[in-house]
Write a protein that holds these residues in place. Structure first.
Motif, PDB file in Angstrom:
ATOM      1  N   ILE A  63      17.362   3.293   9.369  1.00  0.00           N
ATOM      2  CA  ILE A  63      17.536   3.061   8.055  1.00  0.00           C
ATOM      3  C   ILE A  63      17.879   4.350   7.067  1.00  0.00           C
ATOM      4  N   LEU A  64      16.870   5.063   7.293  1.00  0.00           N
ATOM      5  CA  LEU A  64      16.816   6.647   6.396  1.00  0.00           C
ATOM      6  C   LEU A  64      17.959   7.404   6.864  1.00  0.00           C
ATOM      7  N   SER A  65      18.154   7.463   8.071  1.00  0.00           N
ATOM      8  CA  SER A  65      19.070   8.491   8.765  1.00  0.00           C
ATOM      9  C   SER A  65      20.530   7.951   8.459  1.00  0.00           C
ATOM     10  N   GLU A  66      20.709   6.562   8.261  1.00  0.00           N
ATOM     11  CA  GLU A  66      22.190   5.902   7.740  1.00  0.00           C
ATOM     12  C   GLU A  66      22.419   6.474   6.392  1.00  0.00           C
ATOM     13  N   ARG A  67      21.398   6.608   5.629  1.00  0.00           N
ATOM     14  CA  ARG A  67      21.386   7.004   4.086  1.00  0.00           C
ATOM     15  C   ARG A  67      21.209   8.504   3.846  1.00  0.00           C
ATOM     16  N   GLY A  68      21.169   9.393   4.960  1.00  0.00           N
ATOM     17  CA  GLY A  68      21.184  10.935   4.780  1.00  0.00           C
ATOM     18  C   GLY A  68      19.604  11.299   4.504  1.00  0.00           C
ATOM     19  N   LEU A  69      18.810  10.331   4.653  1.00  0.00           N
ATOM     20  CA  LEU A  69      17.573  10.736   4.309  1.00  0.00           C
ATOM     21  C   LEU A  69      16.640  10.929   5.574  1.00  0.00           C
ATOM     22  N   GLU A  70      15.725  12.135   5.465  1.00  0.00           N
ATOM     23  CA  GLU A  70      14.766  11.990   6.505  1.00  0.00           C
ATOM     24  C   GLU A  70      13.600  11.929   6.381  1.00  0.00           C
ATOM     25  N   MET A  71      12.687  11.605   7.781  1.00  0.00           N
ATOM     26  CA  MET A  71      11.044  11.439   7.403  1.00  0.00           C
ATOM     27  C   MET A  71      10.671  12.963   7.500  1.00  0.00           C
ATOM     28  N   PHE A  72       9.737  13.164   6.652  1.00  0.00           N
ATOM     29  CA  PHE A  72       9.101  14.358   6.636  1.00  0.00           C
ATOM     30  C   PHE A  72       7.733  14.409   6.268  1.00  0.00           C
ATOM     31  N   ILE A  73       6.948  15.190   7.084  1.00  0.00           N
ATOM     32  CA  ILE A  73       5.282  15.072   6.850  1.00  0.00           C
ATOM     33  C   ILE A  73       5.220  16.576   6.776  1.00  0.00           C
ATOM     34  N   ASP A  74       4.760  16.983   5.500  1.00  0.00           N
ATOM     35  CA  ASP A  74       4.139  18.466   5.154  1.00  0.00           C
ATOM     36  C   ASP A  74       2.967  18.666   5.694  1.00  0.00           C
ATOM     37  N   PRO A  75       2.888  19.613   6.762  1.00  0.00           N
ATOM     38  CA  PRO A  75       1.631  19.699   7.289  1.00  0.00           C
ATOM     39  C   PRO A  75       0.443  20.166   6.269  1.00  0.00           C
ATOM     40  N   ASP A  76       0.812  20.918   5.056  1.00  0.00           N
ATOM     41  CA  ASP A  76      -0.289  21.329   4.658  1.00  0.00           C
ATOM     42  C   ASP A  76       0.365  21.096   2.966  1.00  0.00           C
ATOM     43  N   PRO A  77       0.293  19.957   2.648  1.00  0.00           N
ATOM     44  CA  PRO A  77       0.921  19.416   1.326  1.00  0.00           C
ATOM     45  C   PRO A  77       0.035  19.957   0.001  1.00  0.00           C
ATOM     46  N   ILE A  78      -1.456  20.003   0.247  1.00  0.00           N
ATOM     47  CA  ILE A  78      -2.176  20.653  -0.627  1.00  0.00           C
ATOM     48  C   ILE A  78      -2.067  22.194  -0.976  1.00  0.00           C
ATOM     49  N   GLY A  79      -1.610  22.835  -0.029  1.00  0.00           N
ATOM     50  CA  GLY A  79      -1.237  24.375  -0.240  1.00  0.00           C
ATOM     51  C   GLY A  79      -2.708  25.058   0.274  1.00  0.00           C
ATOM     52  N   LYS A  80      -3.503  24.614   1.126  1.00  0.00           N
ATOM     53  CA  LYS A  80      -4.382  25.432   1.488  1.00  0.00           C
ATOM     54  C   LYS A  80      -4.261  26.459   2.244  1.00  0.00           C
ATOM     55  N   ASN A  81      -3.039  26.627   3.063  1.00  0.00           N
ATOM     56  CA  ASN A  81      -2.587  27.619   3.735  1.00  0.00           C
ATOM     57  C   ASN A  81      -1.902  28.829   3.148  1.00  0.00           C
ATOM     58  N   GLY A  82      -2.045  28.847   1.708  1.00  0.00           N
ATOM     59  CA  GLY A  82      -1.265  29.786   1.067  1.00  0.00           C
ATOM     60  C   GLY A  82      -0.132  29.547   0.436  1.00  0.00           C
TER      61      GLY A  82
END
Length: 103
Positions: free
Chosen positions: A82-101
């Motif tokens: 469904i998302l690929s048909e609409r040009g969106l992609e699944m994305f999981i940020d491995p560091d969403p809080i920014g602990k790795n700089g």
């Protein structure tokens, strides 16, 4: 949904994309869990402070939340299609809080 295995398909500091994904999947009839949580572990002013001086800049309040969308494991492929048909992609940020700089 309580006892079904869930898979996170989106996790990032991006409210607009989160809203698009959430709305598209809901309209297509998928059962999803979409929410957010604060990325700040401590307030800038200390314990119990109601005012954060970082929110009084030129652009107003800063959005520091991390947004996520979960789907049932059995609906994962359908959500991906469904998302690929609409040009969106699944994305999981491995560091969403920014602990790795990163911010």
């Amino acid at each position: 949904m309580f006892f079904a295995k869930k898979i996170t398909i989106f996790k990032k500091k991006d409210r607009e994309t989160w809203q698009k994904i959430r709305d598209i999947l809901k309209k297509s009839g998928l059962k999803i869990w979409a929410s957010s949580y604060s990325a700040d572990s401590l307030c800038a002013c200390g314990c119990g402070s109601k005012l954060d001086p970082r929110n009084f800049g030129v652009n107003g309040k800063v959005d520091r939340d991390v947004y996520f969308v979960d789907v049932k494991e059995k609906d994962f492929e359908r959500a991906e299609n469904i998302l690929s048909e609409r040009g969106l992609e699944m994305f999981i940020d491995p560091d969403p809080i920014g602990k790795n700089g990163r911010t």
